[in-house]
Design a protein around this motif. Sequence first.
Motif, PDB file in Angstrom:
ATOM      1  N   VAL B  40       0.836  -1.207   0.000  1.00  0.00           N
ATOM      2  CA  VAL B  40       0.000   0.000   0.000  1.00  0.00           C
ATOM      3  C   VAL B  40       0.874   1.262   0.000  1.00  0.00           C
ATOM      4  O   VAL B  40       0.615   2.212  -0.739  1.00  0.00           O
ATOM      5  CB  VAL B  40      -0.962  -0.007   1.209  1.00  0.00           C
ATOM      6  N   LEU B 290      -1.522   0.501   8.940  1.00  0.00           N
ATOM      7  CA  LEU B 290      -2.207   0.187   7.685  1.00  0.00           C
ATOM      8  C   LEU B 290      -3.463   1.044   7.529  1.00  0.00           C
ATOM      9  O   LEU B 290      -3.667   1.692   6.501  1.00  0.00           O
ATOM     10  CB  LEU B 290      -2.555  -1.299   7.618  1.00  0.00           C
ATOM     11  N   ILE B 294      -3.825   4.077   4.708  1.00  0.00           N
ATOM     12  CA  ILE B 294      -4.919   4.047   3.734  1.00  0.00           C
ATOM     13  C   ILE B 294      -5.717   5.351   3.802  1.00  0.00           C
ATOM     14  O   ILE B 294      -5.978   6.004   2.795  1.00  0.00           O
ATOM     15  CB  ILE B 294      -5.834   2.833   3.963  1.00  0.00           C
ATOM     16  N   MET B 298      -5.629   8.172   0.742  1.00  0.00           N
ATOM     17  CA  MET B 298      -6.880   8.483   0.049  1.00  0.00           C
ATOM     18  C   MET B 298      -7.234   9.947   0.195  1.00  0.00           C
ATOM     19  O   MET B 298      -7.812  10.553  -0.722  1.00  0.00           O
ATOM     20  CB  MET B 298      -8.003   7.581   0.556  1.00  0.00           C
ATOM     21  N   GLN B 308     -13.240   6.147   2.140  1.00  0.00           N
ATOM     22  CA  GLN B 308     -12.194   5.625   3.031  1.00  0.00           C
ATOM     23  C   GLN B 308     -12.775   4.607   3.996  1.00  0.00           C
ATOM     24  O   GLN B 308     -12.195   3.568   4.265  1.00  0.00           O
ATOM     25  CB  GLN B 308     -11.571   6.764   3.837  1.00  0.00           C
ATOM     26  N   VAL B 311     -13.321   1.394   2.140  1.00  0.00           N
ATOM     27  CA  VAL B 311     -12.070   0.692   1.870  1.00  0.00           C
ATOM     28  C   VAL B 311     -11.511   0.066   3.146  1.00  0.00           C
ATOM     29  O   VAL B 311     -11.083  -1.092   3.150  1.00  0.00           O
ATOM     30  CB  VAL B 311     -11.043   1.638   1.207  1.00  0.00           C
ATOM     31  N   SER B 312     -11.556   0.822   4.254  1.00  0.00           N
ATOM     32  CA  SER B 312     -11.047   0.285   5.528  1.00  0.00           C
ATOM     33  C   SER B 312     -11.788  -0.988   5.905  1.00  0.00           C
ATOM     34  O   SER B 312     -11.188  -1.964   6.347  1.00  0.00           O
ATOM     35  CB  SER B 312     -11.210   1.306   6.645  1.00  0.00           C
ATOM     36  N   VAL B 315     -10.685  -3.856   3.622  1.00  0.00           N
ATOM     37  CA  VAL B 315      -9.341  -4.318   3.998  1.00  0.00           C
ATOM     38  C   VAL B 315      -9.420  -5.215   5.234  1.00  0.00           C
ATOM     39  O   VAL B 315      -8.815  -6.293   5.286  1.00  0.00           O
ATOM     40  CB  VAL B 315      -8.401  -3.119   4.265  1.00  0.00           C
TER      41      VAL B 315
END
Lengths: 263, 333
Positions: B40, B290, B294, B298, B308, B311-312, B315
């Motif tokens: 990432v 992490l 991220i 973003m 976000q 996405v979190s 993940v």
Amino acid sequence: MQDDTITTIAGDTTTTALVRLDRVSKLFGGVHALEDVSFELSKGDVVGLVGDNGAGKSTLVKMLSGVFGPTSGSILIEGEPQTLTPPARAQKHGIETVYQDLALVSSFTVAENFFVGRERSWGRGPRLFQIMNRRSMTSTAASALEDLNITIPHLKSRPVERMSGGQRQMAAIARGAFWSERLLLLDEPTAALGVRESHEVLELVRALSARGLTMLMVTHNLEHLWSVCNRVIVMRRGKKVADLRSADTTMDEVVAYITGAKS
Amino acid sequence: MTNAQEQKTIGTPAPTSAPTRSFLARLPAAAIVGIFLVIVIVLFSTSASGFLTLNNVTTIISAASVIMIAALGQLLVVISGGFDLSVGGVIPLAAVLFSVLTTRGWPTAGALFACLLVGAVVGLIHTFFIVYLKVNPLITTLATLSVTGGIAFIASNGQTLSVPAAAGILGDQVVGTLPWHVLLMVLLVVLMHFVLQHSILGRRIYMIGGNPEAARIAGVRVIVIGGSAYVLSAVFASFAGVVLASQLLAASGTMGSQITLQSLAAVVLGGAALTGGRGSVPGAVIGVLLLGVIANGMTILLIPSFYQQVVSGVVLLAAVTFSRLQERAKRVA
């Protein structure tokens, strides 16, 4: 006065039983799980404890390991009546237990499991804030296993959850033997194991017996019992119905006691 | 020749088991997330300009500091076999209390101490219900999340309170662009790693999470150990709240409420199991970083914060699924 005579007898090490149960009973809500059970264990005895389900074997083992105390009657250790609850106190009296469900912490290694609750540490002050002496614990566990000719690969690095049932059982028994100063209780040590692994476990029990360790082993398997025990105690409906030297009896006779065909 | 080879193969027991253990199956769960973190970082450094600058790295770490502090407490509780949802209520409660006390002229240290004390009380309440009475931790901490968050709202009257500049010391820079709270966070990380790996307390926290029955039989006082995990978690959460208020010079009833999920996510990303007995500080650090990286990348790419969140979540789900599959592979091997 009476007490005095008893102590005098108890002081004589040659005749005093290592552990003696004197008319021990245990009631669970009015039901007799154990009723007037008495027996003695002498140093070096390897006793098989048999009986049908619900005969009181587990209750007896749990009482000796300090999980709960008797409703009446007493347990004497080398002649002295003792309270064994909680389990930590039974351990102080030299009684160790290998539970059927192993009581190993699955994410710990064999070496770490050896010292569960009995960590070696540096420093003073409250015990919880002391620093563990990992090296000493690891090397002691390794040499204890080596001493018993047990080879478990990765005993310092692999969590026990990734080991075979046989390896776990060997580790659990070795731990019990390491800490046990008087009596080692084995609750169905071969119950969940295959033929070869059972054989290894019995081999270990025999080796411990040769070293003079006193053991009480709960089992359903009479062949396993005969291969390691010099005595057999049969329980039925909470009572002791037979206490025989294995050399003086037969499997058929023991089965008859278990089922109640003979009493 | 062929004969001898054949015999050799037959003589080798279970020839399938050893080679099937893949490289991935050998790695600890946290290492996989670590590799993912590197990927990432590489992706963002090439796509987002200004991502890999000292300034931005400081921003990432500063933003992650509060979550990291809360995650340390969460980690202890998760390892001990529970979890603490109240983090997102204790943080605003401590922040609002800190604001109120410092505004009334309390010295910063005194206000901080009072906030930590309130945290400890919340932890003791958790201990009583969860460890002693054995009420489900999900329900208990959900209830205290609601109570603490509610009190924060009442105390702040639903408004954003200010914090006197003098009490902003935790946000002030100590060396270069590094603020005080980051320094304290790093110290706490190192301390907690040491506690978990080398103290008897740490060992027993793993023990009561891994096999509470074995711990009890071994004479471990489960209430003391489990209780200290909950108390430390609430104290860390209130410290996180104070840091947040001191950093932003403001406090409100909603501030930090999302940290419950972030701290849990970070801890689980770092290899902790919600069934207890597993997890580590380095893993939690990787998990926090992490999530932080991220979010930051973003933001630089001007992706709205709602994305976000999505996405979190993805993940987290991916990491948990992967570690589950990996665990299964290990057991087969």
